[in-house]
Enzyme design. Structure first.
Site, PDB file in Angstrom:
ATOM      1  CE1 TYR A  28      35.946 -24.409 -10.144  1.00  0.00           C
ATOM      2  CE2 TYR A  28      35.777 -24.158 -12.520  1.00  0.00           C
ATOM      3  CZ  TYR A  28      35.452 -23.741 -11.244  1.00  0.00           C
ATOM      4  OH  TYR A  28      34.622 -22.659 -11.078  1.00  0.00           O
ATOM      5  CD  GLU A  29      42.043 -24.190 -10.459  1.00  0.00           C
ATOM      6  OE1 GLU A  29      43.211 -24.584 -10.311  1.00  0.00           O
ATOM      7  OE2 GLU A  29      41.657 -23.619 -11.485  1.00  0.00           O
ATOM      8  N   GLY A  30      41.749 -29.284  -8.743  1.00  0.00           N
ATOM      9  CA  GLY A  30      41.979 -30.473  -7.930  1.00  0.00           C
ATOM     10  C   GLY A  30      40.688 -30.895  -7.266  1.00  0.00           C
TER      11      GLY A  30
END
Length: 586
Positions: free
Chosen positions: A438-440
């Site tokens: 997550y968050e890229g």
């Protein structure tokens, strides 16, 4: 299950001896923050993490979050712990003083956040995203929105979320389909579904403030047509109280591999009232304020898992009796020697220790630059922002990769017991895995580093990062270690500079290798610098521990960089020549 103990001694060494916080604060005009105050905050943060948050971790994983009649409940004790957190002012550490915050330096808050991540990753996640939402609202929202929402968010009375992802739009937000229709009163009606929304609903607070990416009717296509909207679960009253329920509902919560106590929600917006944050069609830039902060915070999650795994491994290795040590009997009074005397186990423990302490130093060096960006002068702020931009994908990508690798080493130290639920090590592996996604994803972090921060930049970010690390080398007093660090940093700079000449496809093929190559090189500089500082320490365990762990890192972990370096200039032809059909065995 091992009991978490905050690594106070190491944090104090890094902050006071290696980073010289006293001089740092004086330079920034923060004279109110001295060594005694910092130490007291660390001790109180450790007490909260160890006594309140850590004991909830195992049971939280067992119970998980639940959706009942449209409302999410979190495991026993989670909401109460949040109330304690808020009552003691922890939620307000980084908040603006104009809205009830404490305006503490990041170098004070980040160690506390690391402790919370080690103690209970699921519990920390809600507060983490709220802090990022506060940052976005502070930097981009109108005065009216700030006055309505910031005090409640800073205090922790309300929490915030980040609503980006849709079933068909993850990394590629140009595919985003959520709509925002203007209302006559200046607000907007938000309609669409978002997935993977951490803490999209819970039982901690009376209200939840969603920051939602959506498209206006006349928006340009692609990412240039995305706007950001503040969309509360309940619409506030003029007196600050809770008004009517907004058209925001939870469709479901995900059944996940890890962080089971954190509710990951499908959120449905059915004409919900939202308010524009920043300028129309500039939502992605506003959201990146929040996202980049969250990426650093996710890096801290990786560090938190590394430390928790190391502590569990060390405790078990000291207690577990198996066979006799190859160098001879170590504890004659016992039927066998503790496995900590086995070279292979020592190698695993030292790997965890070197990564934990090295990544902690990197995180706190990053936090020091965050202080400069917030409180420094114009030129200093600009350089600090440049360094932060360059280091963000490294901190997020490498430290979360290490969270998975080191937690797997933790299971290996335990042997078969590590695979069993009761010892707690397998939970660390499961909880760690999401941080790489997550968050890229970490592949996206690597691509961001090599394509945006390196190749498209005019060299400013690379040069400013080099200057920061070189300044640490210039402070060293051990000539041999100083030379070694200087040569390592020069190699990294020369390699990165040469790499910039590659074409876009070859850069993309080398992205993950460059992220890792950079991380191992920069951690090598950090370790040599810390070992140099530790030579002057009055604490023998610090003096010897840093010297021996540095020697281990340089001999056994730093050589990993060479494999990554080799791949940097191999091109991507061998990747791109393979057709899709060649993957199919059917």
């Amino acid at each position: 299950m091992p009991q978490y103990h905050a690594p106070i001694k190491d944090m104090q060494f890094i902050l006071h001896d290696w980073l010289n916080l006293s001089a740092h604060y004086q330079k920034l005009g923060l004279e109110d923050f001295d060594k005694d105050l910092v130490n007291e905050i660390l001790l109180q943060g450790a007490k909260f993490a160890e006594e309140i948050i850590a004991p909830l971790n195992r049971e939280g994983d067992e119970q998980g979050a639940k959706l009942i009649d449209g409302n999410v409940t979190t495991p026993d004790g989670f909401a109460e712990a949040h109330k304690d957190y808020v009552a003691n002012g922890w939620n307000a550490m980084l908040g603006n003083a104009d809205f009830g915050g404490q305006d503490l330096p990041n170098t004070v808050a980040v160690p506390v956040h690391e402790m919370l991540n080690s103690a209970n990753l699921s519990w920390r996640l809600t507060g983490m995203l709220s802090e990022s939402a506060i940052l976005a609202i502070t930097k981009h929202a109108s005065t009216a929105l700030q006055n309505t929402y910031l005090s409640k968010l800073v205090s922790g009375e309300w929490t915030g979320t980040m609503c980006l992802t849709e079933p068909h739009a993850g990394t590629d937000l140009s595919l985003l389909g959520t709509k925002a229709i203007p209302n006559e009163d200046g607000s907007f009606s938000i309609t669409g579904s978002k997935i993977f929304i951490s803490s999209g609903d819970h039982d901690w607070t009376d209200n939840i403030i969603h920051l939602v990416l959506a498209r206006l009717p006349d928006a340009p296509v692609g990412v240039k047509g995305i706007s950001l909207f503040l969309t509360p679960k309940f619409l506030p009253l003029s007196d600050g109280g809770i008004g009517q329920r907004n058209a925001v509902t939870v469709g479901s919560i995900e059944k996940k591999m890890g962080i089971k106590a954190s509710p990951t929600c499908v959120m449905n917006f059915d004409g919900a009232q939202g308010f524009l944050v920043g300028e129309a069609n500039n939502g992605l830039a506003c959201m990146f304020t929040m996202m980049n902060d969250a990426r650093f915070q996710v890096g801290l999650q990786g560090l938190g898992i590394v430390e928790a795994s190391y502590q569990g491994s060390l405790e078990y290795a000291r207690d577990r009796l198996q066979s006799r040590a190859p160098q001879g009997i170590q504890e004659p009074s016992k039927k066998a020697d503790p496995i900590i005397h086995q070279p292979d186990v020592l190698k695993m423990l030292l790997t965890q220790k070197a990564i934990a302490e090295g990544c902690r130093a990197l995180a706190l060096l990053y936090a020091q630059q965050m202080d400069v960006e917030r409180f420094g002068k114009d030129q200093e702020k600009h350089k600090a922002k440049s360094v932060i931009s360059f280091l963000t994908p490294i901190v997020k990508g490498f430290m979360t990769d290490m969270g998975s690798e080191m937690s797997n080493l933790g299971i290996q130290v335990y042997g078969g017991h590590g695979y069993i639920r009761e010892w707690g090590m397998e939970q660390l592996v499961r909880d760690a895995r999401i941080a790489q996604l997550y968050e890229g994803t970490n592949g996206i972090q690597a691509l961001d580093l090599i394509s945006r921060k390196l190749a498209r930049d005019k060299g400013t970010m690379l040069e400013d990062t080099f200057e920061l690390f070189n300044s640490k080398i210039e402070q060293m007093t051990n000539a041999d270690m100083q030379t070694q660090a200087s040569e390592l940093l020069a190699e990294w700079l020369a390699t990165a500079t040469e790499l910039k000449q590659q074409n876009a496809v070859d850069l993309a093929g080398a992205a993950y290798d460059f992220m890792n190559y950079s991380a191992y090189c920069l951690l090598g500089v950090i370790w040599l610098s810390m070992a140099d500082t530790a030579e002057h320490s009055d604490i023998e365990s610090i003096k010897l521990g840093k010297a021996n762990t540095c020697a281990f890192y340089i001999k056994r972990l730093l050589p990993r960089k060479d494999g990554f370096k080799t791949n940097l200039f191999n091109g991507a032809d061998d990747l791109m020549v393979v057709s899709d059909a060649e993957f199919d065995y059917q």
